[in-house]
Write a protein that holds these residues in place. Structure first.
Motif, PDB file in Angstrom:
ATOM      1  N   THR A  62      -4.834   8.627  -1.633  1.00  0.00           N
ATOM      2  CA  THR A  62      -6.303   8.564  -1.531  1.00  0.00           C
ATOM      3  C   THR A  62      -6.955   8.356  -2.897  1.00  0.00           C
ATOM      4  O   THR A  62      -8.145   8.086  -2.965  1.00  0.00           O
ATOM      5  CB  THR A  62      -6.871   9.898  -0.958  1.00  0.00           C
ATOM      6  N   VAL A  63      -6.202   8.487  -3.999  1.00  0.00           N
ATOM      7  CA  VAL A  63      -6.833   8.458  -5.320  1.00  0.00           C
ATOM      8  C   VAL A  63      -6.935   7.046  -5.892  1.00  0.00           C
ATOM      9  O   VAL A  63      -7.987   6.624  -6.366  1.00  0.00           O
ATOM     10  CB  VAL A  63      -6.084   9.388  -6.305  1.00  0.00           C
ATOM     11  N   PHE A  64      -5.821   6.286  -5.873  1.00  0.00           N
ATOM     12  CA  PHE A  64      -5.840   4.907  -6.381  1.00  0.00           C
ATOM     13  C   PHE A  64      -5.573   3.941  -5.234  1.00  0.00           C
ATOM     14  O   PHE A  64      -4.828   4.268  -4.314  1.00  0.00           O
ATOM     15  CB  PHE A  64      -4.787   4.735  -7.493  1.00  0.00           C
ATOM     16  N   GLU A  65      -6.132   2.736  -5.359  1.00  0.00           N
ATOM     17  CA  GLU A  65      -6.060   1.818  -4.216  1.00  0.00           C
ATOM     18  C   GLU A  65      -4.814   0.938  -4.215  1.00  0.00           C
ATOM     19  O   GLU A  65      -4.552   0.242  -3.267  1.00  0.00           O
ATOM     20  CB  GLU A  65      -7.310   0.939  -4.134  1.00  0.00           C
ATOM     21  N   ASN A  66      -4.021   0.977  -5.302  1.00  0.00           N
ATOM     22  CA  ASN A  66      -2.855   0.094  -5.296  1.00  0.00           C
ATOM     23  C   ASN A  66      -1.653   0.779  -5.930  1.00  0.00           C
ATOM     24  O   ASN A  66      -1.106   0.318  -6.926  1.00  0.00           O
ATOM     25  CB  ASN A  66      -3.185  -1.210  -6.050  1.00  0.00           C
ATOM     26  N   ARG A  67      -1.285   1.916  -5.393  1.00  0.00           N
ATOM     27  CA  ARG A  67      -0.241   2.697  -6.051  1.00  0.00           C
ATOM     28  C   ARG A  67       1.014   2.801  -5.184  1.00  0.00           C
ATOM     29  O   ARG A  67       1.673   3.827  -5.162  1.00  0.00           O
ATOM     30  CB  ARG A  67      -0.779   4.092  -6.433  1.00  0.00           C
ATOM     31  N   PHE A  68       1.377   1.681  -4.526  1.00  0.00           N
ATOM     32  CA  PHE A  68       2.611   1.658  -3.739  1.00  0.00           C
ATOM     33  C   PHE A  68       3.567   0.562  -4.209  1.00  0.00           C
ATOM     34  O   PHE A  68       4.469   0.155  -3.481  1.00  0.00           O
ATOM     35  CB  PHE A  68       2.289   1.401  -2.255  1.00  0.00           C
ATOM     36  N   MET A  69       3.390   0.084  -5.461  1.00  0.00           N
ATOM     37  CA  MET A  69       4.212  -1.059  -5.896  1.00  0.00           C
ATOM     38  C   MET A  69       5.681  -0.704  -5.997  1.00  0.00           C
ATOM     39  O   MET A  69       6.567  -1.542  -5.947  1.00  0.00           O
ATOM     40  CB  MET A  69       3.676  -1.590  -7.224  1.00  0.00           C
ATOM     41  N   HIS A  70       5.986   0.597  -6.122  1.00  0.00           N
ATOM     42  CA  HIS A  70       7.379   1.027  -6.194  1.00  0.00           C
ATOM     43  C   HIS A  70       8.087   0.835  -4.849  1.00  0.00           C
ATOM     44  O   HIS A  70       9.305   0.733  -4.785  1.00  0.00           O
ATOM     45  CB  HIS A  70       7.457   2.504  -6.604  1.00  0.00           C
ATOM     46  N   ALA A  71       7.284   0.737  -3.747  1.00  0.00           N
ATOM     47  CA  ALA A  71       7.896   0.634  -2.404  1.00  0.00           C
ATOM     48  C   ALA A  71       8.755  -0.624  -2.307  1.00  0.00           C
ATOM     49  O   ALA A  71       9.897  -0.577  -1.822  1.00  0.00           O
ATOM     50  CB  ALA A  71       6.803   0.628  -1.341  1.00  0.00           C
ATOM     51  N   GLU A  72       8.243  -1.717  -2.832  1.00  0.00           N
ATOM     52  CA  GLU A  72       8.962  -2.998  -2.789  1.00  0.00           C
ATOM     53  C   GLU A  72      10.297  -2.875  -3.509  1.00  0.00           C
ATOM     54  O   GLU A  72      11.350  -3.322  -3.040  1.00  0.00           O
ATOM     55  CB  GLU A  72       8.090  -4.062  -3.492  1.00  0.00           C
ATOM     56  N   GLU A  73      10.277  -2.217  -4.663  1.00  0.00           N
ATOM     57  CA  GLU A  73      11.514  -2.072  -5.457  1.00  0.00           C
ATOM     58  C   GLU A  73      12.485  -1.114  -4.759  1.00  0.00           C
ATOM     59  O   GLU A  73      13.698  -1.341  -4.751  1.00  0.00           O
ATOM     60  CB  GLU A  73      11.171  -1.579  -6.870  1.00  0.00           C
ATOM     61  N   LEU A  74      11.949  -0.053  -4.162  1.00  0.00           N
ATOM     62  CA  LEU A  74      12.834   0.893  -3.436  1.00  0.00           C
ATOM     63  C   LEU A  74      13.459   0.183  -2.226  1.00  0.00           C
ATOM     64  O   LEU A  74      14.633   0.425  -1.888  1.00  0.00           O
ATOM     65  CB  LEU A  74      12.037   2.121  -2.989  1.00  0.00           C
ATOM     66  N   ARG A  75      12.709  -0.755  -1.630  1.00  0.00           N
ATOM     67  CA  ARG A  75      13.284  -1.502  -0.492  1.00  0.00           C
ATOM     68  C   ARG A  75      14.485  -2.308  -0.947  1.00  0.00           C
ATOM     69  O   ARG A  75      15.479  -2.459  -0.231  1.00  0.00           O
ATOM     70  CB  ARG A  75      12.213  -2.441   0.098  1.00  0.00           C
ATOM     71  N   ARG A  76      14.451  -2.804  -2.182  1.00  0.00           N
ATOM     72  CA  ARG A  76      15.594  -3.555  -2.721  1.00  0.00           C
ATOM     73  C   ARG A  76      16.826  -2.667  -2.822  1.00  0.00           C
ATOM     74  O   ARG A  76      17.958  -3.152  -2.872  1.00  0.00           O
ATOM     75  CB  ARG A  76      15.265  -4.135  -4.104  1.00  0.00           C
ATOM     76  N   MET A  77      16.586  -1.360  -2.841  1.00  0.00           N
ATOM     77  CA  MET A  77      17.721  -0.406  -2.934  1.00  0.00           C
ATOM     78  C   MET A  77      18.128   0.084  -1.560  1.00  0.00           C
ATOM     79  O   MET A  77      18.941   1.001  -1.434  1.00  0.00           O
ATOM     80  CB  MET A  77      17.328   0.760  -3.854  1.00  0.00           C
ATOM     81  N   GLY A  78      17.510  -0.506  -0.506  1.00  0.00           N
ATOM     82  CA  GLY A  78      17.919  -0.147   0.841  1.00  0.00           C
ATOM     83  C   GLY A  78      16.962   0.782   1.561  1.00  0.00           C
ATOM     84  O   GLY A  78      17.217   1.202   2.691  1.00  0.00           O
ATOM     85  N   ALA A  79      15.840   1.124   0.921  1.00  0.00           N
ATOM     86  CA  ALA A  79      14.882   2.040   1.574  1.00  0.00           C
ATOM     87  C   ALA A  79      14.147   1.299   2.688  1.00  0.00           C
ATOM     88  O   ALA A  79      14.004   0.072   2.639  1.00  0.00           O
ATOM     89  CB  ALA A  79      13.870   2.552   0.554  1.00  0.00           C
ATOM     90  N   ASP A  80      13.701   2.078   3.687  1.00  0.00           N
ATOM     91  CA  ASP A  80      12.972   1.495   4.837  1.00  0.00           C
ATOM     92  C   ASP A  80      11.538   2.008   4.767  1.00  0.00           C
ATOM     93  O   ASP A  80      11.250   3.141   5.169  1.00  0.00           O
ATOM     94  CB  ASP A  80      13.652   1.940   6.136  1.00  0.00           C
TER      95      ASP A  80
END
Ligand code: EPZ
Length: 446
Positions: A342-360
């Motif tokens: 709820t604090v910053f509007e674009n703070r999920f950029m790590h999700a893409e990189e974690l997906r490269r490691m197999g995260a869903d």
């Protein structure tokens, strides 16, 4: 002398290599808080004397803010390092410049905090508008609205803010949002204003309390820091002081997550447990053991985690600066976790990189839906910002095989000796120059 040399060597080494699977065991000493020491160094501008600050972490952002102050006329000396922290002596008796140039402000947004003290000391400030930021637009409208309430006239020319206030007069200010930076900027200007200032809906973070304590130790009169109403009685001048920075709750939280995700047993020393309550509560809810001990905080885990929901909020809510790190852990939880930022509007950029490691993980508006998987795999990933980088390190510590993280300069901003501290508790991690390509396994099979 600690200084540029330290960082120019580090800048050449822009890759971190991790070979996952080692449970972290042992103890780590947490450094002084980045988000306390930056405003405290800036607040030294208010003093007509020497401020000595202990437990200053060795960070790129500290180097930058010291360069900003030197440009304004401050004399700064780093004394001998204790562990990896330093003592810094700052004398701002002879300020001779009121301009913070674009070169510095573009490197670090926190440079805008010099506005308040410059207006208080010199009645003038010329600050480059901070550019955009990876995690969000991060405007400074609340800073400016608060300063204008104190009698500051502000105009904008060629990307610079020109601020003038022959006299600063106390006022009652209501912040539309409990902004940490706006609270700090207004607090510092009000400390030397004529009359009393009341900030309502103020930020309550521990770093605000540390800043207020620092200014009070110089002769300031601030009460209510740590609550949503702060009252500042302006004084004529502020003098020398000695201060020790509070421990970094976000660095501590990051190591708690590293200990938990690796199924380790880690003791953190130099922590203020009260500052970690929201993070500890969520770790316990996820099935991790967190034990308060006489010398610090211990985290112990069997490597199994329950899915939980997290919503980031201003303090004392769950800190946005721990969101990315916790997402790394929840990629391995049993079940579905929902993380709402709820604090910053674009703070999920790590999700893409974690997906490269197999995260869903899938992003739905301001929420991330994390479906737990049974393992992460090492991969080549890139740090997009400071805490995203921390999340990738945490994921790499448990991933199968080798993880390579680039853009490690982001990590240098907020983690003092990250690789050294993790190696000291058994992590297979190292920092190499970008030119080196030998396979990590050879290094660690030896
Ligand atoms: C501080 O940033 C921290 N940085 C951030 O830590 C932290 O994430 C943030 O507080 C929130 O806790 C330092 O202390 C150096 P805000 P700050 O003003 O002061 C909006 C890290 O990883 N806003 O509380 O910039 C803003 O856009 C860093 O260590 C306005 O709209 O945070 C954001 O959505 C990242 N207008 C929200 O408020 C304003 O004038 C929170 O910002 C100011 C802010």
């Amino acid at each position: 002398m600690v200084g540029k040399n330290f960082y120019c060597q580090e800048k050449e080494a822009d890759k971190i290599l991790i070979y996952g699977g080692q449970p972290l065991q042992g103890k780590i000493t947490v450094s002084g808080a980045k988000n306390a020491v930056l405003p405290i160094i800036v607040a030294s501008l208010l003093a007509e004397g020497t401020c000595t600050i202990y437990d200053v972490p060795h960070l790129a952002d500290v180097e930058i803010i010291c360069d900003v102050l030197r440009e304004l006329g401050a004399e700064i000396k780093f004394n001998s390092k204790v562990n990896t922290s330093a003592a810094v002596e700052i004398n701002c008796q002879n300020l001779n410049n009121y301009e913070a140039t674009y070169d510095y402000v573009k490197k670090m947004r926190a440079s805008v905090l010099v506005m308040g003290p410059l207006l208080a000391r010199l009645g003038k400030a010329k600050i480059s508008m901070p550019g955009g930021c990876a995690i969000g637009t991060r405007p400074i409208d609340l800073h400016l609205k608060g300063l204008e309430a104190l009698g500051v006239r502000i105009s904008m020319e060629h990307g610079y803010l020109l601020a003038e206030a022959p006299v600063l007069k106390g006022a009652r200010i209501y912040l539309d949002y409990p902004s940490v930076g706006a609270t700090e900027n207004i607090l510092m200007a009000a400390a030397l204003a004529e009359g009393t200032t009341i900030i309502e809906n103020a930020a309550e973070e521990p770093e605000i309390v540390d800043l207020a304590n620092f200014i009070n130790s110089m002769g300031g009169k601030i009460i209510g820091a740590g609550t949503n109403v702060i009252k500042i009685e302006g004084v004529k001048s502020l003098g020398s002081t000695i201060h020790t920075v509070i421990p970094d709750r976000i660095e501590a939280g990051s190591y708690l997550l590293a200990g938990a995700i690796t199924g380790g047993d880690l003791l953190l020393e130099n922590v203020i447990i009260d500052h970690l309550k929201p993070v500890v509560a969520k770790l316990i809810e996820a099935g991790v053991e967190v034990i308060e001990e006489s010398t610090g905080l211990r985290v112990r885990s069997n490597g199994e985690f329950k899915a939980i929901d997290i919503k980031t909020l201003p303090y004392p809510g769950f800190p946005t600066d721990m969101q990315a790190q916790f997402m790394a852990l929840l990629t391995l939880a049993q079940g579905t976790s929902i993380i709402t930022e709820t604090v910053f509007e674009n703070r999920f950029m790590h999700a893409e990189e974690l997906r490269r490691m197999g995260a869903d993980i899938r992003i739905e508006g301001r929420s991330a839906v994390v479906e737990g998987t049974d393992k992460l795999m090492g991969a080549q990933v890139k740090a997009s910002d400071l805490r995203a980088g921390a999340a990738l390190v945490i994921a790499g510590l448990v991933a199968q095989g080798e993880t390579t993280i680039t853009n490690t300069y982001h990590l240098d901003r907020g983690y003092d000796d990250l690789v050294g501290k993790l190696r000291s508790v058994g992590a297979n991690i190292m920092r190499v120059k970008s030119s080196k390509t030998e396979p990590l396994k050879l290094i660690y099979q030896a």
